[in-house]
Structures are given as structure tokens and as C-alpha cells.
Design an enzyme around this catalytic site. Structure first.
Site, PDB file in Angstrom:
ATOM      1  N   CYS A 116       0.811  -1.117   0.065  1.00 61.07           N
ATOM      2  CA  CYS A 116       0.051   0.065   0.031  1.00 61.07           C
ATOM      3  C   CYS A 116       0.637   1.286  -0.062  1.00 61.07           C
ATOM      4  CB  CYS A 116      -0.930   0.025   1.196  1.00 61.07           C
ATOM      5  SG  CYS A 116      -0.197  -0.021   2.757  1.00 61.07           S
ATOM      6  N   HIS A 150      -2.045   0.428   7.079  1.00 65.81           N
ATOM      7  CA  HIS A 150      -2.518   0.858   5.795  1.00 65.81           C
ATOM      8  C   HIS A 150      -2.110   2.446   5.153  1.00 65.81           C
ATOM      9  CE1 HIS A 150      -4.343   0.301   1.947  1.00 65.81           C
ATOM     10  NE2 HIS A 150      -5.287   1.130   2.072  1.00 65.81           N
ATOM     11  N   ASP A 185      -7.754   5.657  -2.463  1.00 67.71           N
ATOM     12  CA  ASP A 185      -7.227   4.664  -2.295  1.00 67.71           C
ATOM     13  C   ASP A 185      -6.817   3.950  -3.348  1.00 67.71           C
ATOM     14  OD1 ASP A 185      -5.829   2.673  -0.980  1.00 67.71           O
ATOM     15  OD2 ASP A 185      -7.313   2.086   0.589  1.00 67.71           O
TER      16      ASP A 185
END
Lengths: 651, 303
Positions: free
Chosen positions: A412, A456, A472
Site C-alpha cells: 500500500c 495501511h 485509495d
């Protein structure tokens, strides 16, 4: 000073006592072995073994000439190993080592008692390192062993077996439990800890950091440790809305993203819909921020909002804390951007990642709107063969170029970082937000467990008229990471912490139950602070209590518990014994009212003679009752209990 | 049966004046098939009491005056070569009797004292490989001076434990003393008293004692007493199981003498000092209790 009343003529403690003592100390040390330096543990074991041999081979205890240099050397050793003699680790190591050394001059009964009490103290010190349920439960073992040893040391006239000792010790501990519970619940609690825990107590805590570079969150994803637990007041929001906002990173140096330390006019917030209310129990992570659901609308006490809506606490979180929060999942943040803020949000190190800059420039040239630019980047991630993986390859000097055009494998932070880079290069203000995403709902008690592996990173872009919008990029690559959780989104072959995996359903179920038990322990035992105490008492009494009331309640409750205990200890056995004795006791109680008390050692006939002399007018009855009693209790013929009872009742 | 015991006590009291309690204890000891040790200063009537008891019980008795040169053979008997039959013939010693009066037992050497061991425990004599039974009933009444007196060999613990009971006589009260001086009692009159019972009668009484009921509740009390002597730390050693058995049997005898067919805690309390005091020694001097029997009774609750 009070003179300790110890029978000096009593024999010295036996080998059996020594073995008990050594065994108990082994248990105590077992609780500390994980945080003692190896040489300290070995030395302690060595002293124990030496003391054992001294007894077995009748060597005689070492002289002071030998012990004093050892003591000095050991102290210096600890000071060197732990960089000083103060602080939690050094003090506990010193205490443990000195206790073992004390064994070498432990000979008389008094020495044994001193060692045992120091060992009790050392046992309690375990709580400085860990306060979990298993540690608390295991601690009962050394306490039981120490108490048994203490009993053995005191009962020198008779060598009791281990059964007797442990049973007595067990019942002593069991008798202490009700008092402990009363004091736990009612003893007035101070706000905050009574004493400050030494600073080194917080080393080795894991959690997010205030900077992000490739690989930093990746490391966290391997840890199954719990980051925090959340109870929602209503139904929890959907999994893909569970973004737990942590540090907001706006400053980029070409490799690492950092928190911006400058302050701006707080960003404005307009919210729509209903807030989500929840309570978070945050594990200590030794940093001064707390995590809240995106986007927090209010802050818990002792915290404040930074200008980029990060919730900061005054002090680093060093103990488990509990706070309630309220957040809106739909909102409009920051109508306007300050000029210098906009400048920061577009800041990029010069001359790096030329290919990415070119790509961004091409988007800008085609006069795309910012929204379109965002879409361009996302569809690039979606359509090109990007792979979400826990083990991305190492990136070179132009990490974004390397990632987007070469490796296309990342975690991520790679996606968030390169996405924000592209946005800034294309003139769209953007920043990286780190935190946690998702979590697992524990069906046992219906709360959400968020682990370090849920860490994250995502991006926020500022669009005119819409304010800050969460984007995202990871979701574009691996939507299942966001909609479900990390275990679904990586290959089974990837190294993932056991607790995040889904392969073993039974283990999983056990784990969830265990986590629920731990959560209860944290909430109700460790988290029982002044606030909760007041809450509970208010619930019990329906009224707010003052400190005075609390002290009175404590004394009354302790008194009640003690009287109940005394009653059972002093009278319980006798009352239970047999019906004849019960009836006779009734008779005794009636006589006691006339001021006539039977001595414990007084036979029934002797007592009856004395009673008749005192109460001549009742002598016939007294003699009858005594006769019936002795017949029932001591004679062979089976007299009637009913008649005896009648006599006593009539008395 | 109470009549019989009452008569025995009354008859003995005609000689030993004003000592009814001690007489009863001695009788209880005999009924419980135990050996009796009477300890007191010289001239207190120890020998007279033993004499009288033997006489009243209608038993054969021998008396041995223990001295420092007394040899085991003087008590047990000896084999002498008989020229006529050309063989050894056994001449039984004074021990072959119902009642052996061992006067001033602690003046004899340990060797002689211990020759009494087998006799007291087994009721038999083994000499030159041959075991000879003693007549039944058989018991020893020994008298001794307090151990601090000159020329005594204190009885070893093993031997003390074989005496079921030890009693002390003490000075007579003024009234008894006057009667004694008026020649209404004392040793000179022993020959005048009549036996109240015979050997068979005594055996019957001893059997009856065994049938006296002891309830579980009373056994609890007995065990509590024994346990206290062993675990309280007040005594260097607790009471032996033999003492425990003796305690039970004496309590039974005491109950029988008081006309009951079951024993009460009071029976145990009455005989306990006689049984416990010569067996128990305080664990440390500083902590010594003046009166071991009373201390014991007060320290243990009746369950």
C-alpha cells in the site's frame, strides 16, 4: 524498632524447607527470565544450584570475603549491561540477582522469611513488564509455592507433606480473594498511575511511525499484535469505510514521507448524515497520536486536532487507554487552502523520477480537470499489470519511476506514495494518510479487532468545491484488500502473521474467544480507572459518590467480607458437624444468655454441674438435657434426637 | 459391678487415709490391665498402697526391694543343677505371681530394670531359651523416689512408657494425718483387711472394661489430645500410640467405676494427667508449663 518474635530455640529450617524455597524461587525467576539478560539468569541459576549443593554436601555457606566481591562485581555487571542501575530493567535484574545472592547467607528461619518476602515483591514486579491475563494467572503459581514454603518454615515442630502445605496455602489465598475484590472495586482510584513507570518500560512497542518510506508499513503487516479494539454503539460501518486515521504525511524528500510540523488555519468541516459513535481501546504505542475513524468530528479529552485533522494526545500513549469518538463518514473538509499550504501540498524534490513527471505533465497538457487526472492515475493502476504483494522488490534512486514503469509490484505505501507523487506533479494538492484499514469483527463480544497487520496508507487529494477527497490507490489494484481484509488479497504463499490468516477455522475460533477474554480483562481489570469506578458505583447506587462515601463503602464492605469469613472459619465447621451438636449448641447459646459460657475444653457433665450451681432453679432441665445429650453423643443406645430437640426448645 | 469397685475403694481407703482419688486412679489402671508407677518421697505410703491393693484384690503378690546390686535372676528366677535328677531345675523368681511389687525401682541398675521389660509387655519370662507364662492377671506396681534423689537410676523412657499410669500420693490432710497417728490405718492394719474379689473376679472386671462403649465423638477428642501433644511444639515428643490405647482403656475403666456403660469426655479428663505427665517433656525450658496435665486439658477443645 519492633522486635521480631521468632523462636530462637526452634530448629533451623530443614533441607525440605530449602528445597521448597529453591523450587518457589525457580517459579518466580521463570516469570522474569524473558527480560533478564542471559548472564543474569545463568548466575541466578548458579547461586540456586550452589545453595542446593551446600545443603546436600554439607559444604558450609561461603564467607563474606567471597560474597562481598561477588556482590560488587554483579552490581557493576548490571550497571554495564543495562547502562545504569536505575530504570525498570536494571532494578528488577538487580533485585533478582541480589535475592539469589541472599540465598548464599540464608541459614536461619529469619533469613528464610526475608527471602520469601523479597520473592513476593519480585513476583509482583512482573506486572511492570506485562499485565496480560496469562501472566496474572501464572503468577498464582509462585505465590502458592512461596506461601507453602512460608507455612513449612513456620511449622517446624512437624514436617508436613506438600499436600498439607499447598492446601493450606491455597485456602489462605482463597480467603484473601474476597478482600482483594472488595478493595479492587472500592479502593479510591487515583487519576493516572500512582507512580510513573520508568521510561524504558515502553521500549519495543510496535505501531505506526511518523514517517513512511517503502517497506515501513510492510514490516508492520507481518505482526499479529493488536493495535486497538473498537466497540460501536450502533451497527459498524461497512468494511470499506473503516479507515482509521493516523499520521498525515505531507512532506516528501524523495524517499520518505513525513509529518508536516507547521500549523495552518484549521481546515473547515461540513458534515452530512449521522455520526458514528464508538469506543476505542488503544494499545500503547509510545507515540503521541490516537487513532479515530475517518473523519473525526470531536476529540476525546486531553487531545487536540492538528490542522490536517490528525488527533494528537498531549503525551505519548504509554498505557492502554480507552476513549470514545464520534466520526462522520461523509463530509466536506477544507473549503479553501491557504497559499503556503497549497505550496507545501504541491512540494516535490526537484529532478527526481523524470518519467513520472513526464506522465503527469502529459495529463496536465491535455487540460484534464483534476477529477480526470485522479481517474487517469487510478485507471493506470487498475488496467496495467500492477500486483499487490507483501514482498515487493527493492526500488532504486527514482523509486516512483522504478515502481510505475518497471517493477509494478508493491504494497500500500508504494501505491499511496506514487499516487500522491503523480498528483502533485500534475498540480493537484495531495497528501499521504497512514493509519489502519478494516479490522475483524469478533462475533464473541461483537467488537472490532484492528491489528498491526491492518496498517495501511492511502491518499487524500484536494479538489475545488469538494475539499479533501480520500483516494485509495490500493483499492484500484486489490479491491478485496479494502472490502474484506489483507488475508484475502495476498497469495496464500505469502508470509502473513498467523492471526491474520484464515486457513484454520478451529484455531481461528479459539483465537477469537481468547481475544474476547483478553479484551474483557483489559476493559474490566486493567482499564478499571477512576472514571469506570465512578461509573460502576453510580450504576450500583444510582447516585454520584464522593470520596468520603467511597471510603465508608470500602470500610463497610471490607467489614462485611471479614465478618462472613470469620463466621465460616470460626463457627462454620462446628455448625456443619452433626445435628446433635447443633441442638446442643442451641442449648449452649440459651445458657450463654444467662451469662454462662461453656469452655471449649469443658465436658458436658462438668458444665452441667457448674450450670446447675449457677441456675439451681433450672437444674432439673439442665440435667435432663445433658443426660439426653451424652446418651446421644457418647452412649451406645440410640436415643431419640427429637426428644432431645424438644427438651432444648422448651428450655 | 460398681458395687465391687466401690467396695474395693472403700476397703483400700481404710488403710490409705484421705487418698480416695489416687486409689481410684490406681484401680482404673489395674482394670485397664496396665502397670502402675507410684512416685513420691519416702514414707508417703507408696509401699502400703501397693500392698493394700494386692491384698484387697485377693491376688498372689511378691515384693522385691530393688537395690543397686539386684540382678535380673533375683527377679526372674534361676536354673540350678539338681544332683538327684542330674538335670537343671528352674527355680521361679518372685515375678511368678499376680502382683509384683517393685519397691524403689529406680534404685536398681538399668540392666535389672530392663529385665522387667519383657515381663511387663508380654506377661512371660524367657530364660535359657525357654518361655514361661506368668499367671493371669499379672501386673507390676512399682514405687520410686523422685529422680533427683541420691542413688537413683532414672527409668529410661522406654520403660516409663510401659507404665500405663503414674500417680503421686502427696501429704495427707490434717484429718487423715490425725487418724493415722491414732493407728486407724497405715501399714500395721494391712493384714486386717479382707479381699473383696479374687483373680477370676478381677479378670471378669477387666473384660467388662473392654466392653464399655467409646463413641466416635469421644475418639475424636482422644485423637485431638494426642495430636496436640505431637504438633503443638510444646513437647519434645508426643504421646505414643500405646499411651493413646491406654488413655482409651483407662477412660473405659473410669466409666465402669462410675456405673456407666459408655465413656464421657470427663472420664478421659480424669485419667489423662496420670497417663500423660510421666511421658511428656516440655520442648524448651523457657516454655515449660508447670502442670502438663492441666495445660493439656485446657488447650484442647472437646469436639
Amino acid at each position: 524498632m519492633a522486635k521480631v518474635d521468632i523462636d530462637t530455640t526452634a530448629p533451623k529450617p530443614s533441607s525440605n524447607d530449602l528445597h521448597w524455597l529453591l523450587g518457589s524461587l525457580t517459579l518466580v525467576m521463570a516469570m522474569h527470565v524473558s527480560h533478564l539478560a542471559l548472564w543474569v539468569s545463568l548466575l541466578i541459576a548458579g547461586f540456586g544450584g550452589w545453595r542446593y549443593l551446600v545443603d546436600k554436601k554439607a559444604w558450609g555457606l561461603p564467607k563474606l570475603v567471597i560474597l562481598i566481591p561477588i556482590t560488587i562485581a554483579a552490581t557493576i555487571g548490571i550497571a554495564v549491561t543495562y547502562h545504569g542501575l536505575f530504570g525498570r530493567d536494571a532494578s528488577v535484574a538487580l533485585l533478582a540477582l541480589m535475592l539469589a545472592l541472599k540465598l548464599m547467607e540464608t541459614y536461619t528461619r529469619r533469613d528464610y522469611i526475608v527471602v520469601i518476602f523479597i520473592a513476593y515483591f519480585l513476583t509482583i514486579n512482573t506486572f511492570l513488564f506485562s499485565q496480560t491475563l496469562p501472566v496474572g494467572a501464572f503468577m498464582l503459581l509462585p505465590i502458592l509455592a512461596l506461601t507453602s514454603t512460608l507455612i513449612g518454615v513456620h511449622h517446624y515442630s512437624h514436617a508436613y507433606g506438600w499436600r498439607f502445605k499447598t492446601k493450606l496455602a491455597g485456602s489462605i489465598i482463597a480467603q484473601a480473594l474476597p478482600i482483594m475484590i472488595v478493595f479492587f472495586i472500592l479502593f479510591p482510584r487515583m487519576p493516572g498511575p500512582l507512580w510513573s513507570v520508568p521510561r524504558d518500560a515502553n521500549s519495543g512497542m510496535s505501531g505506526l511511525s511518523d514517517s513512511m518510506e517503502p517497506g515501513s508499513i510492510n514490516k508492520l503487516s507481518l505482526s499479529g499484535a493488536t493495535a486497538f479494539r473498537v466497540e460501536f454503539q450502533e451497527n459498524p460501518p461497512a468494511q470499506k469505510q473503516l479507515y482509521w486515521r493516523g499520521p498525515v504525511l505531507s512532506y516528501y524528500d524523495g524517499r520518505t514521507w513525513r509529518i508536516n510540523r507547521q500549523t495552518y488555519i484549521p481546515e473547515t468541516l461540513e458534515t452530512t448524515g449521522n455520526p458514528t459513535n464508538y469506543t476505542v481501546t488503544l494499545e500503547p504505542h509510545n507515540r503521541n497520536w490516537i487513532l479515530m475513524l475517518d473523519l473525526p468530528s470531536s476529540t476525546p479529552p486531553d487531545t487536540q486536532l492538528s490542522s490536517d485533522r490528525q488527533v494528537l494526545s498531549k503525551d505519548p500513549i504509554r498505557t492502554r487507554i480507552r476513549y470514545s469518538g464520534s466520526s462522520y463518514t461523509s463530509y466536506k473538509l477544507a473549503d479553501q487552502l491557504e497559499d503556503r499550504q497549497r505550496k507545501l501540498l504541491l512540494q516535490l524534490p526537484p529532478k527526481q523520477n523524470p518519467k513520472s513527471r513526464e506522465l503527469a505533465a502529459s495529463w496536465l497538457e491535455s487540460q484534464d480537470s483534476p477529477e480526470k487526472i485522479v481517474q487517469n492515475a487510478l485507471s493506470m493502476f487498475r488496467n496495467q499489470p500492477f500486483i499487490y504483494t507483501l514482498s515487493p522488490p527493492i526500488l532504486g534512486d527514482n523509486p516512483v519511476d522504478d515502481f510505475i514503469f518497471n517493477t509494478k509490484r508493491g504494497f500500500c505505501e508504494h501505491y499511496a506514495s506514487s499516487f500522491v507523487f503523480l498528483m502533485r506533479a500534475a498540480g493537484v494538492p495531495a497528501r499521504v494518510v497512514t493509519g489502519y484499514q478494516g479490522g475483524e469483527l469478533n462475533p464473541v463480544n461483537n467488537y472490532l479487532i484492528v491489528r498491526q497487520s491492518d496498517a495501511h496508507a492511502w491518499a487524500e487529494v484536494w479538489l475545488k468545491d469538494r475539499g479533501w477527497v480520500r483516494v485509495d490507490p490500493t483499492a484500484a489494484v486489490a479491491p478485496e484488500r479494502i472490502e474484506r481484509n489483507i488475508a484475502e488479497s495476498v497469495d496464500d504463499s505469502e508470509a502473513l502473521s498467523l492471526m491474520s490468516r484464515r486457513d484454520y477455522p478451529l484455531l481461528r475460533k479459539l483465537y477469537l474467544n481468547w481475544d474476547a477474554a483478553n479484551n474483557g480483562w483489559n476493559q474490566w481489570v486493567l482499564g478499571y480507572n477512576q472514571e469506570r469506578q465512578m461509573q460502576l458505583l453510580r450504576y450500583l447506587t444510582g447516585d454520584k459518590l464522593s470520596w468520603d462515601d467511597l471510603v465508608i463503602a470500602l470500610l463497610v464492605m471490607a467489614g462485611i467480607v471479614l465478618s462472613v469469613l470469620c463466621y465460616f472459619l470460626l463457627r462454620g465447621k462446628r455448625l456443619k458437624r452433626d445435628p446433635i451438636q447443633n441442638i446442643y449448641n442451641d442449648f449452649l447459646r440459651k445458657l450463654a444468655k444467662s451469662g454462662l459460657q461453656r469452655y471449649d475444653h469443658e465436658g458436658p457433665v462438668d458444665f452441667s454441674i457448674r450450670a446447675c450451681r449457677r441456675l439451681p432453679q433450672k437444674s432439673v432441665q439442665i440435667e435432663e438435657i445433658t443426660q439426653a445429650y451424652t446418651n446421644l453423643r457418647y452412649a451406645k443406645n440410640f436415643a431419640s434426637i427429637a426428644a432431645f430437640k424438644q427438651l432444648v426448645n422448651a428450655f | 459391678m460398681r458395687n465391687v469397685t466401690d467396695t474395693i475403694i472403700a476397703e483400700t481407703s481404710r488403710i490409705i487415709l484421705g487418698k480416695e482419688q489416687q486409689i481410684k486412679l490406681a484401680l482404673a489402671c489395674i482394670l485397664a490391665r496396665g502397670h502402675l508407677l507410684i512416685e513420691d518421697l519416702p514414707g508417703m505410703g507408696k509401699t502400703t498402697l501397693s500392698h493394700t491393693l494386692a491384698q484387697v484384690l485377693g491376688l498372689k503378690f511378691s515384693r522385691v526391694q530393688f537395690t543397686s546390686d539386684l540382678l535380673p535372676a533375683d527377679i526372674l528366677g534361676i536354673s540350678v543343677y539338681d544332683r538327684n535328677t542330674a538335670s537343671f531345675k528352674f527355680h521361679p523368681g518372685p515375678v511368678f505371681t499376680n502382683v509384683l511389687l517393685a519397691d524403689e525401682i529406680n534404685r536398681a541398675t538399668p540392666k535389672t530394670q530392663s529385665s522387667l521389660l519383657e515381663v511387663m509387655e508380654e506377661g512371660q519370662v524367657t530364660l535359657e531359651g525357654e518361655t514361661r507364662k506368668l499367671p493371669q492377671p499379672f501386673f507390676v506396681i512399682a514405687t520410686q523416689n523422685p529422680t533427683y534423689h541420691i542413688g537413683t537410676f532414672p527409668l529410661p523412657e522406654s520403660q516409663l512408657d510401659r507404665f500405663l499410669m503414674r500417680i503421686q500420693l502427696g501429704y495427707p490432710d490434717a484429718k487423715s494425718e490425725r487418724a493415722l497417728l491414732q493407728d486407724n490405718g497405715g501399714r500395721n492394719n494391712v493384714s486386717k483387711i479382707n479381699p473383696c474379689i479374687d483373680a477370676n473376679g478381677l479378670s471378669g472386671l477387666q473384660q467388662a472394661v473392654r466392653d464399655i462403649h467409646i463413641s466416635d465423638a469421644l475418639l475424636d477428642y482422644l485423637q485431638a489430645l494426642l495430636d496436640y501433644t505431637r504438633t503443638s511444639g510444646k513437647f519434645s515428643a508426643g504421646l505414643s500410640p500405646r499411651a493413646g490405647l491406654g488413655l482409651k482403656q483407662c477412660a473405659q475403666a473410669w466409666a465402669l467405676m462410675h456405673g456407666r456403660d459408655f465413656a464421657l469426655p470427663e472420664d478421659v479428663q480424669a485419667i489423662l494427667p496420670g497417663i500423660a505427665e510421666h511421658r511428656l517433656h516440655p520442648a524448651n525450658r523457657a516454655d515449660a508449663v508447670a502442670d502438663i496435665g492441666t495445660h493439656l486439658l485446657n488447650a484442647v477443645a472437646i469436639p
